[in-house]
Design an enzyme around this catalytic site. Structure first.
Site, PDB file in Angstrom:
ATOM      1  N   LYS A 223      53.841 -75.221 -22.347  1.00  0.00           N
ATOM      2  CA  LYS A 223      55.076 -74.734 -21.714  1.00  0.00           C
ATOM      3  C   LYS A 223      55.421 -75.585 -20.504  1.00  0.00           C
ATOM      4  O   LYS A 223      56.576 -75.987 -20.310  1.00  0.00           O
ATOM      5  CB  LYS A 223      54.913 -73.262 -21.294  1.00  0.00           C
ATOM      6  CG  LYS A 223      54.995 -72.298 -22.473  1.00  0.00           C
ATOM      7  CD  LYS A 223      54.537 -70.897 -22.118  1.00  0.00           C
ATOM      8  CE  LYS A 223      54.525 -70.033 -23.384  1.00  0.00           C
ATOM      9  NZ  LYS A 223      53.882 -68.738 -23.215  1.00  0.00           N
TER      10      LYS A 223
ATOM     11  N   GLN B 185      51.644 -64.896 -18.654  1.00  0.00           N
ATOM     12  CA  GLN B 185      51.040 -65.129 -19.967  1.00  0.00           C
ATOM     13  C   GLN B 185      50.212 -63.911 -20.395  1.00  0.00           C
ATOM     14  O   GLN B 185      49.341 -63.452 -19.659  1.00  0.00           O
ATOM     15  CB  GLN B 185      50.159 -66.389 -19.902  1.00  0.00           C
ATOM     16  CG  GLN B 185      49.568 -66.810 -21.228  1.00  0.00           C
ATOM     17  CD  GLN B 185      50.623 -67.276 -22.245  1.00  0.00           C
ATOM     18  OE1 GLN B 185      51.552 -67.989 -21.904  1.00  0.00           O
ATOM     19  NE2 GLN B 185      50.474 -66.846 -23.484  1.00  0.00           N
TER      20      GLN B 185
ATOM     21  N   ASP C  24      60.800 -63.814 -20.706  1.00  0.00           N
ATOM     22  CA  ASP C  24      60.164 -63.333 -21.937  1.00  0.00           C
ATOM     23  C   ASP C  24      60.937 -62.157 -22.533  1.00  0.00           C
ATOM     24  O   ASP C  24      60.721 -61.803 -23.691  1.00  0.00           O
ATOM     25  CB  ASP C  24      58.721 -62.869 -21.639  1.00  0.00           C
ATOM     26  CG  ASP C  24      57.676 -63.806 -22.219  1.00  0.00           C
ATOM     27  OD1 ASP C  24      58.034 -64.651 -23.066  1.00  0.00           O
ATOM     28  OD2 ASP C  24      56.504 -63.682 -21.817  1.00  0.00           O
TER      29      ASP C  24
END
Ligand code: NAP
Length: 296
Positions: free
Chosen positions: A54, A98, A121
């Site tokens: 990422k 994460q 997200d």
């Protein structure tokens, strides 16, 4: 094999190109550089690989990447304080924590501490509610990538019968909301669904997000259907470690009109959509026009 293969790798490269162009314009015309902060708690090897990937791709499209690596025993209060600091940092437009988090941390509490406007997200409860009520939101990356590929391949999705196999908060449920928003007739199937083969056979669009290797055989697929395989399963085959999806690719590709491969289908689109969400968040934060085609 008769199905068209939907090349997620190539499509993801195209999306990253669009993001990079938009980032360059934001910098040149408005002096804004989108920034993505990724928070990793612990040393889970798979998570470390994702976070590295990422960060690399964020920099490649011209955005700022901020990585925060915390020890596995980080107290919840410390993590929440970091999120508060990132929420208040104007250089940070997107925040991603994460998952999974170590067991002592409350995932819902942590995710819901992120400013919803920076929740790239799309897991914050406000974004879930906004998506469900058809309002502007941050959309979870994996289903957003699936939607983009479906639109690219089929054009309008309106009127199609679609099934999402799997009802997780990160894939199945938001996928169903997005398909409904595009006027599909949507079924959400799960482990308690009766006669799953018949449910899948009735669908012109099949999204498989189960996590069971090659569970969906070709004879469940309606001729000409579009199959999006979200599954990522690592198995042993012929003495080798290989990645397979939730669909049996060979038999499904005989019957389907189009299908995504694993690897090289949905996977690459997920990070591309994270970058797309970050540029969208940066535009919204600065009251600027959003890039076209990069949001739901
Ligand atoms: P998850 O949270 O484990 O959810 C799996 C879903 O599948 C559940 O709703 C479960 O039903 C359902 N299911 C399990 N067995 C079933 C069966 N026999 N028949 C019908 N439904 C069944 O998984 P997830 O996080 O959504 O992920 C699904 C897959 O996608 C995994 O392979 C994951 O690695 C992959 N994935 C890929 C990406 C990507 O970037 N490509 C991103 C996210 C996930 P119940 O709710 O009834 O238990």
């Amino acid at each position: 094999m008769s199905a068209t293969i939907i090349d997620g790798k190539a499509f993801a490269a195209k999306v990253r190109g669009q993001v990079a162009e938009h980032v360059a314009r934001l910098k040149a015309d408005h002096g804004v550089t989108p920034g993505l902060a990724v928070v990793l708690v612990g040393e889970d090897p798979a998570s470390q690989v994702y976070v590295r990937s990422k960060g690399k791709q964020t920099v490649e499209v011209g955005m700022n990447s901020y990585e925060h690596k915390l020890s596995p025993d980080t107290p919840e209060a410390e993590l929440l304080a970091l999120i508060d600091q990132l929420n208040n940092d104007p250089a940070v437009h997107g925040i991603l924590v994460q998952l999974p988090l170590p067991k002592h941390l409350n995932e819902d509490l942590v995710i819901n501490a992120i400013n919803p406007a920076k929740d790239v997200d799309g897991f914050h409860i406000s974004n879930v509610g906004l998506l469900a009520t058809g309002q502007k939101s941050m959309v979870p990356c994996t289903p957003l990538g699936c939607l983009m590929m479906l639109r690219e391949h089929l054009g309008s999705l309106a009127g199609n019968n679609a099934v999402a196999i799997g009802r997780s908060n990160i894939v199945g449920k938001p996928m169903a909301q997005l398909l409904l928003r595009d006027s599909c007739t949507v079924t959400i199937a799960h482990s308690r669904t009766k006669d799953l083969p018949a449910v899948v056979r009735a669908a012109e669009i099949v999204i498989a997000a189960v996590g069971r290797p090659e569970m969906v055989p070709g004879d469940w697929i309606a001729p000409g259907a579009t199959v999006i395989d979200v599954g990522i399963n690592r198995i042993e085959r012929d003495g080798k470690n290989v990645l397979v999806g939730d669909c049996d690719f060979a038999s499904c590709a005989e019957i389907a009109g189009a299908i995504t491969p694993v690897p090289g289908g949905v996977g690459p689109m997920t990070i591309a959509c994270l970058l797309a969400n970050t540029v969208t968040a940066a535009c919204r934060a600065n009251g600027l026009a959003e890039p076209e085609g990069l949001t739901a």
